[in-house]
Write an enzyme that holds these catalytic residues in place. Structure first.
Site, PDB file in Angstrom:
ATOM      1  N   GLU A 249     -83.825  -0.956  33.663  1.00  0.00           N
ATOM      2  CA  GLU A 249     -83.679   0.505  33.593  1.00  0.00           C
ATOM      3  C   GLU A 249     -82.222   0.850  33.369  1.00  0.00           C
ATOM      4  O   GLU A 249     -81.332   0.106  33.782  1.00  0.00           O
ATOM      5  CB  GLU A 249     -84.106   1.139  34.927  1.00  0.00           C
ATOM      6  N   LYS A 251     -78.838   2.688  34.251  1.00  0.00           N
ATOM      7  CA  LYS A 251     -78.273   3.086  35.537  1.00  0.00           C
ATOM      8  C   LYS A 251     -77.598   4.445  35.336  1.00  0.00           C
ATOM      9  O   LYS A 251     -76.548   4.539  34.711  1.00  0.00           O
ATOM     10  CB  LYS A 251     -77.265   2.042  36.015  1.00  0.00           C
ATOM     11  N   ARG A 256     -78.026  10.437  43.759  1.00  0.00           N
ATOM     12  CA  ARG A 256     -79.344   9.909  44.098  1.00  0.00           C
ATOM     13  C   ARG A 256     -80.087  10.960  44.923  1.00  0.00           C
ATOM     14  O   ARG A 256     -79.547  11.493  45.890  1.00  0.00           O
ATOM     15  CB  ARG A 256     -79.207   8.631  44.908  1.00  0.00           C
ATOM     16  N   ARG A 271     -78.165  10.450  49.056  1.00  0.00           N
ATOM     17  CA  ARG A 271     -77.998   9.009  49.282  1.00  0.00           C
ATOM     18  C   ARG A 271     -77.841   8.695  50.773  1.00  0.00           C
ATOM     19  O   ARG A 271     -78.344   7.706  51.274  1.00  0.00           O
ATOM     20  CB  ARG A 271     -76.758   8.552  48.495  1.00  0.00           C
ATOM     21  N   GLU A 301     -82.339   9.983  39.998  1.00  0.00           N
ATOM     22  CA  GLU A 301     -80.911  10.288  39.942  1.00  0.00           C
ATOM     23  C   GLU A 301     -80.776  11.609  39.183  1.00  0.00           C
ATOM     24  O   GLU A 301     -81.347  11.754  38.092  1.00  0.00           O
ATOM     25  CB  GLU A 301     -80.211   9.135  39.214  1.00  0.00           C
ATOM     26  N   PHE A 341     -87.212   7.416  39.169  1.00  0.00           N
ATOM     27  CA  PHE A 341     -87.410   5.975  38.939  1.00  0.00           C
ATOM     28  C   PHE A 341     -88.320   5.287  39.953  1.00  0.00           C
ATOM     29  O   PHE A 341     -88.591   4.092  39.824  1.00  0.00           O
ATOM     30  CB  PHE A 341     -86.080   5.231  38.778  1.00  0.00           C
ATOM     31  N   ARG A 416     -80.760  -4.037  50.884  1.00  0.00           N
ATOM     32  CA  ARG A 416     -80.055  -4.375  49.649  1.00  0.00           C
ATOM     33  C   ARG A 416     -80.404  -5.822  49.366  1.00  0.00           C
ATOM     34  O   ARG A 416     -79.992  -6.716  50.103  1.00  0.00           O
ATOM     35  CB  ARG A 416     -78.544  -4.211  49.834  1.00  0.00           C
ATOM     36  N   LYS A 422     -77.860  -4.635  40.014  1.00  0.00           N
ATOM     37  CA  LYS A 422     -77.129  -3.757  39.102  1.00  0.00           C
ATOM     38  C   LYS A 422     -76.118  -4.567  38.292  1.00  0.00           C
ATOM     39  O   LYS A 422     -75.567  -5.554  38.780  1.00  0.00           O
ATOM     40  CB  LYS A 422     -76.437  -2.636  39.872  1.00  0.00           C
TER      41      LYS A 422
END
Ligand SMILES: Nc1ncnc2c1ncn2[C@@H]1O[C@H](COP(=O)(O)OP(=O)(O)OP(=O)(O)O)[C@@H](O)[C@H]1O
Length: 583
Positions: A249, A251, A256, A271, A301, A341, A416, A422
């Site tokens: 995707e 970025k 966010r 976020r 986003e 997303f 994470r 990313k």
């Protein structure tokens, strides 16, 4: 429990410089709580009456609190403010004024925590004409019933200076210790926290229904879910090697947003899970018009986008929104688009355990049409060329890179990991990503810098296992005089005499700062260091940033606990070696 007893705990927490002691004091406090107290006490520990995503505020600034102190102890606001100017803290000032008036009560005379909590809640609900006078009167009534220590701490709550330095993971540890004598409940508690973000609710459920009850808590519309986050890999090759076939995707570089639709109501969380609904009127109306579901939670986003030219506007343009007073006008002038997303919840069904591809299908079927909401594109790649195609396209349209996602991955709240990776555009001689650091102190400068108030900043990254902040660098160059002034101004409310309990540092700065101000830092390299505590382990040296410079202030969308973690630093250090070999 009497409020004076709670204030005693506040004082202990306030004075400790060790994180282990923090947990021990809190566990002791929790073990004294009954079922009805544990929730309000959890919020009060954070200086609040509700979880931070609920905008319930007492609604009294320093002047009104001063009015209430004056009213309670028979002096005028001017006198209270004079004492405040001298001692620098509204709580200490109130205590002094109470003493001067000879109106100190003993600890045994104070109301219970629940009584005080309910009275504070009642103050927060007063609105309309004459509300300020009413609030002042009600707060003065409370002050008249309290002992000196309680007066000190309660006055700090409305003005936001009750900073006990207790992070959310510390509370989770303490709850576990209080109930089981060790950390064994931390995992299920943390899962519930990641899905509901409400420590008070979790504590109360643990007291009421035990850990089995906590295990049943899950995603609920209206409560923000802690966001899934992306890992880093140094090259497109590394991504394909590690992930194999994956979704790619673009970025998007904006805000966010986690959007909750609950019937005709919409809530948008940032976020760091603050309620930011008011900032995004066009996304609220878009959600009501375009989302085909009674209840839904989805993420995306939001950024400024020119649909005709297909051009994404830079983050700096998007963020102008924050500074605009008239949001409605800004929404007309510079409408934002939400590139959705992911979807986490729909019509009573928790979708987080589903595979990415299945969630994507549901997302596409839920958002109808394209207007202020746009379902973001994704393509499947199983080779470097395909991945680079999307990467180059993203860069060309003004974006900063891509996010690769595992096709079969669930949505893991608060994690994470390599479900999402990313890859950003980088420049030679720089780290592949910026590092979000927390200011923990500053060192006085010489000459011109001395006049500005700081010479170098001591900054730290976050260690989530220990819930501590470990130093990683000093930033002494690269700031303009204006920026220095701004840094000092932003740190001012958090300056503290002693080392904050959750800070681990070998370096002793001139001034300690409570972890609060998050800055984005760019550096050339990560090196090993004997003087910084980030990643230091027994004999093993810590890690440090080389040639660090300030890029931006991040506290509006990152809490200190959202700063870059030590683990990420170690990974970036290892990846930097791979990249050097590769180039
Ligand atoms: N397609 C996408 N999928 C997931 N996240 C995306 C996407 N496009 C943009 N993002 C944003 O990218 C962020 C991660 O990138 P980046 O490292 O630049 O941000 P950060 O705030 O510094 O880090 P993080 O949010 O990971 O702590 C996500 O939090 C999300 O806001």
């Amino acid at each position: 429990m009497l409020f004076s007893k709670l204030a005693e705990y506040f004082e202990q927490l306030d004075h400790t410089t060790s994180r282990n002691t923090l947990v021990a004091i809190l566990a002791d406090l929790y073990s004294q709580c009954d079922q009805s107290e544990v929730r309000p006490i959890t919020y009060l520990l954070q200086g609040r009456l509700a979880p931070f995503f609920k905008p319930i505020e007492i609604g009294m600034g320093i002047n009104y609190v001063a009015d209430a102190i004056g009213k309670a102890f028979g002096v005028d606001r001017k006198h209270v403010m004079q004492v405040f100017d001298r001692v620098g803290d509204i709580g200490t000032a109130a205590r002094q004024v109470q003493q001067e008036a000879g109106k100190e009560l003993s600890m045994e005379e104070t109301p219970t925590v629940l009584e005080i909590f309910n009275q504070l809640m009642a103050i927060s609900q007063v609105s309309g004409q004459g509300s300020i006078e009413k609030k002042i009167g009600m707060f003065a009534d409370i002050l008249q019933k309290l002992d000196p220590r309680s007066v000190t701490y309660i006055c700090r709550i409305p003005v936001g200076t009750l900073r006990l330095g207790v992070g959310d993971p510390t509370i989770l540890d303490a709850l576990s210790f209080a109930k089981s004598g060790d950390k064994s409940l931390r995992k299920p508690l943390e899962r519930a926290y990641n899905e509901t973000s409400d420590l008070g609710l979790i504590a109360e459920t643990l007291w009421k229904d035990g850990i089995e009850g906590v295990e049943k808590l899950s995603i609920m519309p209206g409560n923000p879910v802690r966001p899934a986050l992306a890992e880093r890999l140094p090259t497109p090759e590394a991504i394909i090697n590690r992930m194999g076939q994956c979704a790619v995707e673009k970025k998007y570089d904006g805000f966010r947003c986690q959007v909750h639709k609950i019937g005709n109501e919409v809530k948008i969380f940032s976020r760091n899970l603050e309620d930011m609904t008011g900032m995004f009127p066009e996304i609220t109306s878009g959600t009501l018009a375009m989302v085909d579901a009674e209840t839904a939670i989805f993420e995306g986003e939001a950024l400024a986008y020119h649909p005709l030219s297909g051009e994404f506007l830079p983050f700096q343009v998007t963020t102008k929104r924050r500074r605009k007073h008239k949001i409605e006008e800004a929404a007309q002038e510079l409408p934002l688009k939400l590139f959705a997303f992911d979807i986490l919840y729909k019509n009573g069904e928790n979708l987080m355990g589903m595979k990415y591809v299945d969630r994507r299908e549901i997302l596409a079927n839920t958002i109808k049409g394209e207007d202020s909401l746009i379902v973001s594109d994704w393509v499947i790649a199983d080779n470097v060329e395909k991945l680079m195609e999307v990467f180059n396209e993203a860069i060309e349209s003004g974006l900063e890179g891509i996010v690769a996602k595992r096709l079969d991955s669930p949505y893991q709240a608060g994690a994470r990991n390599f479900n999402w990776v990313k890859l950003k555009r980088t420049h030679a001689g720089q780290l592949q990503d910026t590092v979000d650091c927390v200011i923990v102190g500053y060192i006085y400068g010489r000459g011109k810098r001395a006049q500005l108030g700081a010479g170098a900043l001591l900054v730290a990254v976050y260690n989530p296992d220990k819930d501590t902040f470990q130093t990683i660098t000093k930033i002494g160059t690269g700031l303009t005089d204006e920026e220095w002034k701004e840094v000092v101004e932003r740190c001012k409310p958090y300056v503290t005499e002693e080392k904050p309990a959750r800070v681990e540092s070998i370096i002793q700065p001139s001034v300690w700062v409570e972890p609060a101000v998050v800055i984005e830092v760019l550096a050339d390299e990560i090196t090993r260091s004997p003087v910084h505590t980030a990643g230091m382990n027994g004999e093993k040296q810590g890690y440090a940033l080389r040639f660090p410079r300030l890029v931006s202030f991040r506290e509006s969308d990152k809490r200190p606990e959202d700063a870059t973690t030590v683990q990420e630093i170690i990974e970036m250090y290892q990846q930097q070696a791979i990249k050097q070999v590769a180039s």
